[in-house]
Scaffold this motif. Structure first.
Motif, PDB file in Angstrom:
ATOM      1  N   GLN A 126      -3.241   5.693   0.269  1.00 26.99           N
ATOM      2  CA  GLN A 126      -2.573   5.472  -1.009  1.00 26.99           C
ATOM      3  C   GLN A 126      -3.539   5.810  -2.143  1.00 26.99           C
ATOM      4  O   GLN A 126      -4.749   5.842  -1.947  1.00 26.99           O
ATOM      5  CB  GLN A 126      -2.091   4.026  -1.110  1.00 26.99           C
ATOM      6  CG  GLN A 126      -1.040   3.695  -0.056  1.00 26.99           C
ATOM      7  CD  GLN A 126      -0.552   2.278  -0.166  1.00 26.99           C
ATOM      8  OE1 GLN A 126      -0.096   1.857  -1.210  1.00 26.99           O
ATOM      9  NE2 GLN A 126      -0.669   1.529   0.933  1.00 26.99           N
ATOM     10  N   LYS A 127      -2.987   6.047  -3.298  1.00 24.06           N
ATOM     11  CA  LYS A 127      -3.793   6.422  -4.461  1.00 24.06           C
ATOM     12  C   LYS A 127      -4.239   5.156  -5.196  1.00 24.06           C
ATOM     13  O   LYS A 127      -3.399   4.384  -5.667  1.00 24.06           O
ATOM     14  CB  LYS A 127      -2.960   7.315  -5.387  1.00 24.06           C
ATOM     15  CG  LYS A 127      -3.675   7.754  -6.624  1.00 24.06           C
ATOM     16  CD  LYS A 127      -2.763   8.599  -7.496  1.00 24.06           C
ATOM     17  CE  LYS A 127      -3.370   8.764  -8.869  1.00 24.06           C
ATOM     18  NZ  LYS A 127      -2.419   9.332  -9.812  1.00 24.06           N
ATOM     19  N   ILE A 128      -5.543   4.965  -5.290  1.00 22.43           N
ATOM     20  CA  ILE A 128      -6.113   3.790  -5.946  1.00 22.43           C
ATOM     21  C   ILE A 128      -6.758   4.232  -7.254  1.00 22.43           C
ATOM     22  O   ILE A 128      -7.492   5.221  -7.289  1.00 22.43           O
ATOM     23  CB  ILE A 128      -7.166   3.129  -5.031  1.00 22.43           C
ATOM     24  CG1 ILE A 128      -6.508   2.718  -3.715  1.00 22.43           C
ATOM     25  CG2 ILE A 128      -7.829   1.951  -5.730  1.00 22.43           C
ATOM     26  CD1 ILE A 128      -7.449   2.613  -2.562  1.00 22.43           C
TER      27      ILE A 128
ATOM     28  N   GLY B 172     -11.226   4.920 -13.513  1.00 23.02           N
ATOM     29  CA  GLY B 172     -10.371   6.079 -13.291  1.00 23.02           C
ATOM     30  C   GLY B 172      -9.311   6.305 -14.353  1.00 23.02           C
ATOM     31  O   GLY B 172      -8.624   7.324 -14.325  1.00 23.02           O
ATOM     32  N   LEU B 173      -9.170   5.370 -15.288  1.00 28.74           N
ATOM     33  CA  LEU B 173      -8.166   5.572 -16.348  1.00 28.74           C
ATOM     34  C   LEU B 173      -8.540   6.734 -17.249  1.00 28.74           C
ATOM     35  O   LEU B 173      -7.702   7.547 -17.610  1.00 28.74           O
ATOM     36  CB  LEU B 173      -8.012   4.307 -17.202  1.00 28.74           C
ATOM     37  CG  LEU B 173      -7.289   3.137 -16.590  1.00 28.74           C
ATOM     38  CD1 LEU B 173      -7.183   2.009 -17.608  1.00 28.74           C
ATOM     39  CD2 LEU B 173      -5.914   3.532 -16.087  1.00 28.74           C
ATOM     40  N   SER B 174      -9.794   6.775 -17.644  1.00 25.55           N
ATOM     41  CA  SER B 174     -10.278   7.827 -18.525  1.00 25.55           C
ATOM     42  C   SER B 174     -11.798   7.841 -18.459  1.00 25.55           C
ATOM     43  O   SER B 174     -12.436   6.795 -18.610  1.00 25.55           O
ATOM     44  CB  SER B 174      -9.831   7.554 -19.971  1.00 25.55           C
ATOM     45  OG  SER B 174     -10.547   8.353 -20.879  1.00 25.55           O
TER      46      SER B 174
ATOM     47  N   ILE C 168      -9.720   7.134  -4.238  1.00 27.23           N
ATOM     48  CA  ILE C 168     -10.027   6.268  -5.375  1.00 27.23           C
ATOM     49  C   ILE C 168     -10.403   7.143  -6.564  1.00 27.23           C
ATOM     50  O   ILE C 168     -11.333   7.953  -6.479  1.00 27.23           O
ATOM     51  CB  ILE C 168     -11.176   5.294  -5.035  1.00 27.23           C
ATOM     52  CG1 ILE C 168     -10.790   4.458  -3.804  1.00 27.23           C
ATOM     53  CG2 ILE C 168     -11.507   4.407  -6.237  1.00 27.23           C
ATOM     54  CD1 ILE C 168     -11.926   3.669  -3.210  1.00 27.23           C
ATOM     55  N   ASN C 169      -9.666   6.977  -7.638  1.00 23.33           N
ATOM     56  CA  ASN C 169      -9.888   7.758  -8.863  1.00 23.33           C
ATOM     57  C   ASN C 169      -9.938   9.259  -8.570  1.00 23.33           C
ATOM     58  O   ASN C 169     -10.747   9.992  -9.112  1.00 23.33           O
ATOM     59  CB  ASN C 169     -11.162   7.299  -9.577  1.00 23.33           C
ATOM     60  CG  ASN C 169     -11.082   5.849  -9.972  1.00 23.33           C
ATOM     61  OD1 ASN C 169     -10.007   5.305 -10.184  1.00 23.33           O
ATOM     62  ND2 ASN C 169     -12.230   5.195 -10.059  1.00 23.33           N
ATOM     63  N   GLY C 170      -9.057   9.690  -7.664  1.00 26.42           N
ATOM     64  CA  GLY C 170      -8.924  11.107  -7.352  1.00 26.42           C
ATOM     65  C   GLY C 170      -9.905  11.646  -6.325  1.00 26.42           C
ATOM     66  O   GLY C 170      -9.855  12.825  -5.998  1.00 26.42           O
TER      67      GLY C 170
ATOM     68  N   VAL D  82      -2.568   0.540  -7.125  1.00 27.01           N
ATOM     69  CA  VAL D  82      -2.345   1.192  -5.837  1.00 27.01           C
ATOM     70  C   VAL D  82      -0.989   1.869  -5.949  1.00 27.01           C
ATOM     71  O   VAL D  82       0.029   1.201  -6.136  1.00 27.01           O
ATOM     72  CB  VAL D  82      -2.381   0.191  -4.664  1.00 27.01           C
ATOM     73  CG1 VAL D  82      -2.046   0.893  -3.357  1.00 27.01           C
ATOM     74  CG2 VAL D  82      -3.751  -0.490  -4.575  1.00 27.01           C
ATOM     75  N   ASP D  83      -1.022   3.190  -5.924  1.00 27.44           N
ATOM     76  CA  ASP D  83       0.184   3.985  -6.165  1.00 27.44           C
ATOM     77  C   ASP D  83       0.890   3.546  -7.445  1.00 27.44           C
ATOM     78  O   ASP D  83       2.114   3.424  -7.494  1.00 27.44           O
ATOM     79  CB  ASP D  83       1.123   3.933  -4.963  1.00 27.44           C
ATOM     80  CG  ASP D  83       0.611   4.756  -3.784  1.00 27.44           C
ATOM     81  OD1 ASP D  83      -0.262   5.632  -3.988  1.00 27.44           O
ATOM     82  OD2 ASP D  83       1.080   4.527  -2.657  1.00 27.44           O
ATOM     83  N   GLY D  84       0.113   3.279  -8.481  1.00 28.75           N
ATOM     84  CA  GLY D  84       0.642   2.945  -9.799  1.00 28.75           C
ATOM     85  C   GLY D  84       1.024   1.495 -10.009  1.00 28.75           C
ATOM     86  O   GLY D  84       1.384   1.110 -11.117  1.00 28.75           O
ATOM     87  N   GLN D  85       0.943   0.685  -8.982  1.00 24.79           N
ATOM     88  CA  GLN D  85       1.317  -0.723  -9.099  1.00 24.79           C
ATOM     89  C   GLN D  85       0.066  -1.594  -9.204  1.00 24.79           C
ATOM     90  O   GLN D  85      -0.907  -1.368  -8.481  1.00 24.79           O
ATOM     91  CB  GLN D  85       2.125  -1.163  -7.874  1.00 24.79           C
ATOM     92  CG  GLN D  85       3.442  -0.441  -7.724  1.00 24.79           C
ATOM     93  CD  GLN D  85       4.346  -0.623  -8.933  1.00 24.79           C
ATOM     94  OE1 GLN D  85       4.580  -1.726  -9.388  1.00 24.79           O
ATOM     95  NE2 GLN D  85       4.831   0.495  -9.455  1.00 24.79           N
ATOM     96  N   PRO D  86       0.095  -2.603 -10.080  1.00 22.43           N
ATOM     97  CA  PRO D  86      -1.072  -3.488 -10.165  1.00 22.43           C
ATOM     98  C   PRO D  86      -1.205  -4.329  -8.902  1.00 22.43           C
ATOM     99  O   PRO D  86      -0.223  -4.891  -8.420  1.00 22.43           O
ATOM    100  CB  PRO D  86      -0.772  -4.364 -11.389  1.00 22.43           C
ATOM    101  CG  PRO D  86       0.703  -4.294 -11.583  1.00 22.43           C
ATOM    102  CD  PRO D  86       1.158  -2.980 -11.012  1.00 22.43           C
TER     103      PRO D  86
END
Length: 156
Positions: A68-70, A75-77, A6-8, A50-54
């Motif tokens: 998977q990457k959440i 986590g955007l900025s 989550i957020n890296g 989740v993996d770039g998908q909403p």
């Protein structure tokens, strides 16, 4: 044991794999930017990537997204400087603000797959996000503004 990124950052969960991601984010990890709205995946307040998908986190079990990457709104900025966040601020989009993290996450996903959306693209991508205050026109204008900002950044 379930591992979520989550957020890296990796997080380990011993809890029930059926727990909705929303509660893992909010109650366990204290990522409170993701909001509870309807609990049925209909309003979009709980949208994360989740993996770039909403994805609607209120109806997504933790076990379904292991490995998977959440990405959450946090986590955007770290400083709120993503072009969509900048556009939201510049155009004063929020009224009450409750739905806005979900709106922003949906808008980011749209712009990542379509850098120059038209009205129909925006309406389709954002149709699952409800704003009780009715800021839909400001949201649409902010998406156009964010697309322009992203083009300027790429051109620099």
């Amino acid at each position: 044991m379930i591992t979520l990124t989550i957020n890296g950052k990796e997080h380990q969960f011993n809890d029930d794999g059926d727990m909705p991601l929303l509660w893992a984010l909010r109650d366990i990890l204290k990522y409170t930017g993701t909001k509870y709205g309807c609990g049925k995946g209909l309003c979009g307040a709980c949208t994360v990537h989740v993996d770039g998908q909403p994805v609607r986190s209120c109806i997504t079990p933790v076990s379904a997204i292991a490995k998977q990457k959440i990405t959450t709104i946090e986590g955007l900025s770290e400083q709120g400087q993503h072009v969509v966040q900048q556009a939201w601020q510049a155009l004063n989009v929020p009224q009450c603000g409750y739905c806005q993290s979900g709106q922003i996450m949906s808008a980011v996903a749209l712009l990542e797959r379509n850098a120059k959306p038209n009205d129909q693209d925006i309406e389709l991508a954002m149709s699952g996000n409800i704003c009780r205050c009715g800021t839909y026109q400001r949201i649409k204008q902010a998406i156009y503004h964010a697309a322009d900002l992203a083009t300027e950044v790429k051109g620099s």
